[in-house]
Write a protein that holds these residues in place. Structure first.
Motif, PDB file in Angstrom:
ATOM      1  N   MET A 164      -5.440   5.087   5.096  1.00 35.18           N
ATOM      2  CA  MET A 164      -4.355   4.118   4.992  1.00 35.18           C
ATOM      3  C   MET A 164      -4.774   2.706   5.396  1.00 35.18           C
ATOM      4  O   MET A 164      -4.382   1.709   4.775  1.00 35.18           O
ATOM      5  N   TYR A 209      -6.377   0.579   2.553  1.00 34.63           N
ATOM      6  CA  TYR A 209      -5.454   0.029   1.568  1.00 34.63           C
ATOM      7  C   TYR A 209      -4.626  -1.111   2.167  1.00 34.63           C
ATOM      8  O   TYR A 209      -4.354  -2.113   1.505  1.00 34.63           O
ATOM      9  N   ILE A 225      -6.819  14.950  -1.596  1.00 38.28           N
ATOM     10  CA  ILE A 225      -6.034  13.803  -2.059  1.00 38.28           C
ATOM     11  C   ILE A 225      -5.309  13.158  -0.896  1.00 38.28           C
ATOM     12  O   ILE A 225      -5.254  11.924  -0.776  1.00 38.28           O
ATOM     13  N   ASN A 226      -4.769  13.982   0.009  1.00 38.62           N
ATOM     14  CA  ASN A 226      -4.104  13.417   1.184  1.00 38.62           C
ATOM     15  C   ASN A 226      -5.098  12.667   2.069  1.00 38.62           C
ATOM     16  O   ASN A 226      -4.816  11.591   2.577  1.00 38.62           O
ATOM     17  N   VAL A 236       2.078   9.014  -2.450  1.00 37.65           N
ATOM     18  CA  VAL A 236       1.369  10.067  -3.183  1.00 37.65           C
ATOM     19  C   VAL A 236       0.691  11.022  -2.202  1.00 37.65           C
ATOM     20  O   VAL A 236       0.746  12.248  -2.364  1.00 37.65           O
ATOM     21  N   GLY A 237       0.068  10.462  -1.164  1.00 34.09           N
ATOM     22  CA  GLY A 237      -0.571  11.299  -0.153  1.00 34.09           C
ATOM     23  C   GLY A 237       0.410  12.209   0.544  1.00 34.09           C
ATOM     24  O   GLY A 237       0.096  13.377   0.839  1.00 34.09           O
ATOM     25  N   SER A 241       0.810  -1.222   0.000  1.00 36.59           N
ATOM     26  CA  SER A 241       0.000   0.000   0.000  1.00 36.59           C
ATOM     27  C   SER A 241       0.840   1.267   0.000  1.00 36.59           C
ATOM     28  O   SER A 241       0.287   2.380   0.026  1.00 36.59           O
ATOM     29  N   SER A 244      -5.884   9.292   0.757  1.00 30.23           N
ATOM     30  CA  SER A 244      -4.748   8.370   0.635  1.00 30.23           C
ATOM     31  C   SER A 244      -4.223   8.042   2.026  1.00 30.23           C
ATOM     32  O   SER A 244      -4.575   7.003   2.608  1.00 30.23           O
ATOM     33  N   VAL A 248       0.263   4.446  -2.531  1.00 29.55           N
ATOM     34  CA  VAL A 248      -0.798   5.403  -2.208  1.00 29.55           C
ATOM     35  C   VAL A 248      -0.330   6.353  -1.102  1.00 29.55           C
ATOM     36  O   VAL A 248      -0.575   7.559  -1.154  1.00 29.55           O
ATOM     37  N   THR A 249       0.353   5.801  -0.088  1.00 29.27           N
ATOM     38  CA  THR A 249       0.837   6.615   1.025  1.00 29.27           C
ATOM     39  C   THR A 249       1.852   7.653   0.546  1.00 29.27           C
ATOM     40  O   THR A 249       1.844   8.798   0.996  1.00 29.27           O
TER      41      THR A 249
END
Length: 448
Positions: free
Chosen positions: A91, A94, A83-84, A48-49, A42, A87, A45-46
């Motif tokens: 958490m 995901y 977005i944060n 990007v956040g 995961s 993501s 995604v983290t």
């Protein structure tokens, strides 16, 4: 380095080598392996956040400075924060999906069945009612059927672990003892797997619904209530060090230690920094301000003594472990701003048997040292409530109104962390090199 120092380090390394075997075996436990792989799975995604969180802090008033550093982007600040929120703020979702897939593969059944089952269990463990929308923690009657997502982020990782453990083991037992709907072999696998999962999913629903709805057990809240009598409102080095110890211990188990202990401590910490500010404005000298423990005191020790040394060692080990260099490069910018989720869940540090001990030890020791140096005046007592993401050296200098000691302690704690982590990191590096060599040898043998 002197012979005496080398001898001491050799002795320390030998002690760590003694426990390296058990630590390696711990990391190979199927459940632990699934959790770790799920966290790593995961991490995209983290990451990007984290990037969007940094951008948000730069373009919003009060992010890192009173006015935005990138004012031309202020109109989009809220969109960037979204977005944060979707993501890093989710958490646990995901992680539970990735963990379910990884654990299912280890147990030998369909990964999709495992991922869906684990997420189903997670949802059931989070809610005993729906129908209210929560805005900043306040329930409203708007949008019936909305779900409150407080425990979908870092605070919900422990629920994700419990959900994955329940779901995957229930499915595994049902399949093992043939408690499932069996369709003819002529039926396409996707349809067959879906029908095979109906009975296991029913048992998952009964177990998790019983825990949360019938039993009324909210796992993250239960942990917070357990800590309440321990972390009472006491501004002293013992309670502060205990809070740092518990926060670090929770982090190594996959829990957001700051959020959980903060649920108990934030109320009086915010009051204390307010009283410090009032006293300073009334003419009280910084050294005579009433409180040492303020919300950002931990930023001078916790991450700079743990995550920063780990990042440095990741770069140093990149020749032997090439995959660490790009990971460290991505984790480094967020870590400057105290955004540590990428490294905690990406390396990962969480449930890493080689790093748990030094992580907890450095948090506790450097926390106690920072508190004591603040109480004796080497570090100025904080009376300015700066944003939590302010880089630690800057925070240490500015929050007490200009404290050289607050700047210096950050690098003292970094050095302490480097020393404590060294033997454990070398053991971890050795273990990882051996793992990669074994995997390469197995691949060669399979292709022979």
């Amino acid at each position: 380095m002197s012979t005496e120092n080398t001898s001491f380090m050799d002795k320390l390394m030998s002690k760590v080598d003694v426990i390296a075997g058990p630590m390696t075996k711990f990391g190979q436990i199927p459940f632990i392996k699934a959790v770790v792989n799920g966290m790593v799975g995961s991490i995209g995604v983290t990451m990007v956040g984290s990037i969007f969180l940094i951008i948000y802090l730069l373009c919003s008033d009060g992010g890192l400075t009173e006015t935005a550093l990138l004012p031309f982007m202020k109109p989009w600040a809220g969109d960037l924060a979204l977005i944060n929120s979707l993501s890093m703020g989710m958490m646990a979702v995901y992680i539970v999906i990735a963990m379910g897939a990884e654990y299912a593969e280890i147990k030998g059944f369909n990964k999709t069945t495992g991922a869906v089952g684990a997420f189903f269990a997670f949802i059931l463990l989070n809610y005993n009612a729906v129908g209210k929308l929560f805005i900043e923690g306040v329930a409203t009657d708007a949008l019936p059927g909305a779900l409150e997502i407080t425990y979908w982020g870092g605070a919900g990782v422990i629920t994700a672990m419990v959900a994955g453990a329940i779901a995957i083991n229930v499915i595994h037992l049902c399949y093992k003892y043939h408690i499932r709907i069996k369709l003819p072999d002529s039926v396409p696998p996707a349809i067959s797997d879906s029908f095979s999962a109906i009975i296991p999913y029913f048992f998952i629903a009964i177990i998790c619904w019983g825990i949360r709805t019938i039993g009324g057990l909210n796992i993250p809240e239960m942990i917070g209530q357990m800590l309440l009598p321990v972390l009472s409102a006491a501004d002293n080095v013992v309670v502060y060090s205990l809070q740092q110890f518990l926060s670090a211990l929770l982090w190594t188990c996959g829990l957001h230690g700051d959020n959980i202990t903060g649920a108990v401590t934030n109320a009086f910490l915010n009051t204390w920094i307010g009283e410090n500010n009032t006293a300073f404005l009334a003419g009280t000298a910084v050294k005579d301000l009433p409180y040492v423990w303020t919300p950002n005191l931990c930023r001078l020790s916790q991450w700079v003594s743990s995550c920063w040394p780990i990042l440095i060692y990741m770069f140093m080990s990149s020749k032997k472990l090439p995959h660490l260099k790009p990971l460290a490069a991505i984790c480094f910018p967020p870590a400057i701003f105290c955004i540590v989720e990428p490294i905690m869940f990406g390396l990962p540090v969480v449930l890493n048997p080689f790093l748990i001990i030094p992580f907890v030890v450095t948090h506790t020791i450097t926390g106690a040292l920072t508190y004591m140096l603040t109480s004796v005046g080497f570090i100025g007592k904080m009376y300015l409530a700066l944003p939590w993401a302010t880089p630690s050296p800057i925070l240490g200098y500015l929050a007490p109104g200009g404290s050289i000691g607050g700047f210096i302690i950050v690098f003292i704690n970094l050095a302490i962390g480097m020393v404590i982590f060294y033997p454990f990191w070398k053991a971890y590096e050795k273990s990882e090199v051996k793992r990669l060599e074994d995997e390469a040898a197995a691949t060669v043998a399979a292709n022979a």
